[in-house]
Design an enzyme around this catalytic site. Structure first.
Site, PDB file in Angstrom:
ATOM      1  N   CYS A 241      12.981  14.889  22.035  1.00 36.86           N
ATOM      2  CA  CYS A 241      11.659  15.182  21.476  1.00 36.86           C
ATOM      3  C   CYS A 241      11.018  16.393  22.157  1.00 36.86           C
ATOM      4  CB  CYS A 241      10.751  13.965  21.592  1.00 36.86           C
ATOM      5  SG  CYS A 241      11.394  12.550  20.666  1.00 36.86           S
TER       6      CYS A 241
ATOM      7  N   CYS B 292      11.873  15.111  16.517  1.00 33.59           N
ATOM      8  CA  CYS B 292      10.677  14.357  16.893  1.00 33.59           C
ATOM      9  C   CYS B 292       9.731  15.176  17.767  1.00 33.59           C
ATOM     10  CB  CYS B 292      11.089  13.071  17.595  1.00 33.59           C
ATOM     11  SG  CYS B 292      12.337  13.308  18.868  1.00 33.59           S
TER      12      CYS B 292
END
Ligand code: N1C
Length: 248
Positions: free
Chosen positions: A74, A155
């Protein structure tokens, strides 16, 4: 005798090619580590072996992709389109971003060409269809399937390097536009940050092409765009003491 010798040489070359490709694949696999390389090879091979190289749909690679799911990183995932050299020059020098080529399957096949033929048990590295010769070609279908799964894993804040020196940095036929953007998941992805790499400024962040990208982003994903000269990216990449976050 001449015919036999010619046939033997041709056959030898073909076998050699298969071995060369497999050895590149296997040595990349061993170097990456953590996976059973014989098993990975046979899963990979089953996707296209013995098939017409124009009739290998993206789903053929599903078993390979499932055997090595993308590990989401992420806020550090980096996409690109028409900027391959700048991106990889940057990501190999600074380890703050992860591209598709840094994932296991991406690293195995980056820069390679492969295909088989109907009824064949060989892997060829030449005489394969080009990227645009047919839609479902061996190589393109792989990048389609792998890129879709990379995009689904995206993400947090996600980056993409696009090329500001062309009229359509967000190019409809590209994998980024036709596969990745469509697979972004707003439930886990907060924002797309475009790094528009400029050299000659043909496009800027207010260009139609970038507006189109903003429009095509799935609902709920924020959009940002920064124009960054290519020289700045190169300089930043080669200064080890500069943190990535300060490059643009
Ligand atoms: O069609 P593109 O770019 O938009 O594809 C780039 C996009 C990236 O974000 C990657 O995640 O799609 C993924 N990807 C690769 O990782 C990749 N590595 C090597 C797509 N294509 C990839 N290649 C080769 O680059 C591929 O064989 C094809 O020839 C080019 C596509 O590049 P592009 O048009 O600049």
């Amino acid at each position: 005798i001449v015919i036999v010798v010619v046939c033997a040489v041709v056959l030898g070359l073909i076998l050699q090619r298969t071995r060369d490709f497999k050895s590149v694949f296997t040595s990349r696999c061993v170097e990456y580590g953590g996976y059973d390389c014989e098993k990975t090879w046979s899963t990979f091979e089953q996707a296209y072996m013995g098939k017409d190289p124009c009739q290998v749909p993206p789903e053929s690679y599903q078993a390979l992709i499932e055997a090595a799911p993308i590990k989401p990183a992420c806020n550090r995932m980096m996409f690109w389109s028409k900027t391959k050299d700048v991106v990889h020059d940057f990501t190999t020098k600074k380890e703050c971003y992860v591209t598709m080529e840094d994932t296991f399957v991406g690293s195995l096949l980056d820069g390679l060409t492969w295909c088989s033929k109907e009824g064949s048990k060989d892997t060829f590295t030449s005489g394969c269809p080009g990227w645009s010769d047919c839609v479902n070609n061996t190589v393109r279908s792989f990048w389609n399937q792998a890129s879709a799964s990379f995009a689904q894993a995206a993400c947090g804040k996600v980056s993409v390097m696009l090329n500001g020196s062309i009229a359509a940095p967000f190019s409809p036929g590209s994998i980024f536009a036709s596969v990745e953007v469509k697979n972004f998941n707003p439930a886990k992805m907060e924002k797309l940050e475009v790094v528009l790499v400029t050299q000659e400024t043909i496009s800027n962040c207010s260009s139609t092409s970038l507006k189109n990208l903003q429009k095509e982003l799935p609902q709920g994903i924020a959009f940002g765009c920064t124009e960054v000269p290519e020289s700045r990216i190169e300089d930043c990449a080669s200064q080890p003491d500069l943190p990535c976050g300060s490059c643009w």
